[in-house]
Design an enzyme around this catalytic site. Structure first.
Site, PDB file in Angstrom:
ATOM      1  N   GLY A 103       0.861  -1.189   0.000  1.00 10.61           N
ATOM      2  CA  GLY A 103       0.000   0.000   0.000  1.00 10.61           C
ATOM      3  C   GLY A 103       0.896   1.238   0.000  1.00 10.61           C
ATOM      4  CE  LYS A 122      -1.319   7.663  13.749  1.00 14.05           C
ATOM      5  NZ  LYS A 122      -1.499   6.561  12.936  1.00 14.05           N
ATOM      6  CG  ASN A 182      -8.793   7.048  11.204  1.00 12.52           C
ATOM      7  OD1 ASN A 182      -8.264   8.130  11.448  1.00 12.52           O
ATOM      8  ND2 ASN A 182      -8.112   6.053  10.678  1.00 12.52           N
ATOM      9  CB  SER A 232      -6.700   5.423   6.259  1.00  9.60           C
ATOM     10  OG  SER A 232      -6.865   5.332   7.653  1.00  9.60           O
TER      11      SER A 232
END
Ligand code: KPL
Length: 325
Positions: free
Chosen positions: A25, A208, A216, A278
């Protein structure tokens, strides 16, 4: 056009450790290109990708760096039946969190018995089955990490650098990474982007996790860019997500400073304001998301600790509904 210093695909430098990247990716290809860069400190090792097919093949890759220079490399994509896997001494696992177990565990018996594994994905959870599997390989070791370096996939084999950042790593279990392998990692900060080593590493990964647990799902559900989450309408929801996460982390033995976590989340919202997360992109392209390893991990840990996390559970349910529809 600049050619990277990756050795030719057919090279057989048996004395040198092979460095491999699993997952092609945007981040996997970024790591491939950065690890292939020649530095004064690090000796040249052959860097390869590991593919899903049994057969080895070669692939032309293109990488546009932060100064807009284009680098080309002919990469070896090692097949899962190739016995050169036994030379892999350092393996970067850059697949999505939900693919880690399935992609990595079958490879373990084929890698060098001293191979060191680095997991670099969003979310938490996959390190647990990987650590359990590594109990059978006494000389292997596991490092966990996260990177805020960003890359954009322009086409399947063309990646553009889209954000400078820091890579944070720390030992988790098994043999510690050798000094020689650590030297190979100096290439990751070839553009003055720091590598930080943290011991213990889990507090950094929970920090994180907080960033991903806010940005997200909220961007995926509200179909917006990261920067829009700075609006006052999201403030109370963001606080509630972080409050729950900090509480679960505490019972899990990780002490986080709530104000510092919140400040960092808002800083990332600002730094990545034009980005689409993402998860936003996964939902937009009808791909599976990492929700189970992000907010789902918080819920899973909360359940084991008999804690309630309604705000995180709501996000898991909503994102799962969205990706089903
Ligand atoms: O890691 C990210 C992601 O999109 O997965 C952030 C930091 C939220 C940047 O978009």
């Amino acid at each position: 056009m600049v050619r990277t210093s990756a050795l030719p695909a057919s090279s057989t430098h048996d004395n040198n450790a092979l460095i491999a990247v699993l997952g092609a990716g945007a981040i996997g290809q970024l790591m491939y290109h950065k690890l292939s860069v020649n530095t004064q400190e690090a000796q040249v090792n052959e860097v390869i990708l590991i593919g899903r097919d049994k057969q080895t093949r070669h692939q032309q890759l293109r990488f546009i760096d932060h100064t807009q220079h284009t680098h080309e490399a002919l990469a070896t994509i090692l097949g899962t039946d190739d016995n050169r896997l036994a030379r892999v001494e350092l393996l970067f696992v850059c697949v999505k969190a939900y693919q880690v177990e399935q992609a990595l565990l079958p490879l373990l018996p084929k890698l060098s018995p001293q191979c060191h594994i680095v997991l670099l994905h969003n979310g938490l959870g996959p390190h647990l089955p990987v650590a359990a599997a590594l109990m059978r390989y006494k000389d292997m070791g596991l490092t966990l990490g996260t990177t805020s370096q960003a890359a954009l996939k322009l086409s399947p084999w063309q990646v553009k650098y889209s954000g400078l950042g820091v890579t944070q790593l720390g030992h988790y279990c098994g043999s510690v990474m050798s000094a020689a392998l650590k030297t190979c990692l100096t290439r990751l900060h070839s553009d003055n982007q720091p590598i930080e080593w943290h011991q213990p590493v889990l507090p950094v990964l929970w920090q994180k996790l907080a960033i991903n647990a806010v940005i997200n799902p909220l961007t995926a559900l509200n179909q917006c860019a990261n920067g829009q989450l700075a609006a006052t309408e999201y403030q109370s929801q963001i606080s509630a997500i972080i409050d729950e996460l900090v509480e679960v982390a505490k019972y899990d033995g990780i002490i986080l400073d709530k104000a510092a976590v919140k400040a960092r989340v808002y800083q990332v919202i600002e730094l990545t304001s034009a980005n689409f997360s993402s998860m936003y992109q996964d939902v937009a392209h009808s791909r599976p998301t990492e929700i189970n390893e992000i907010n789902g991990y918080i819920c899973q840990q909360a359940k084991a600790l008999h804690l309630n996390v309604p705000n995180n559970q709501y996000l898991v349910d909503k994102v799962l509904q969205l990706s089903k529809s």
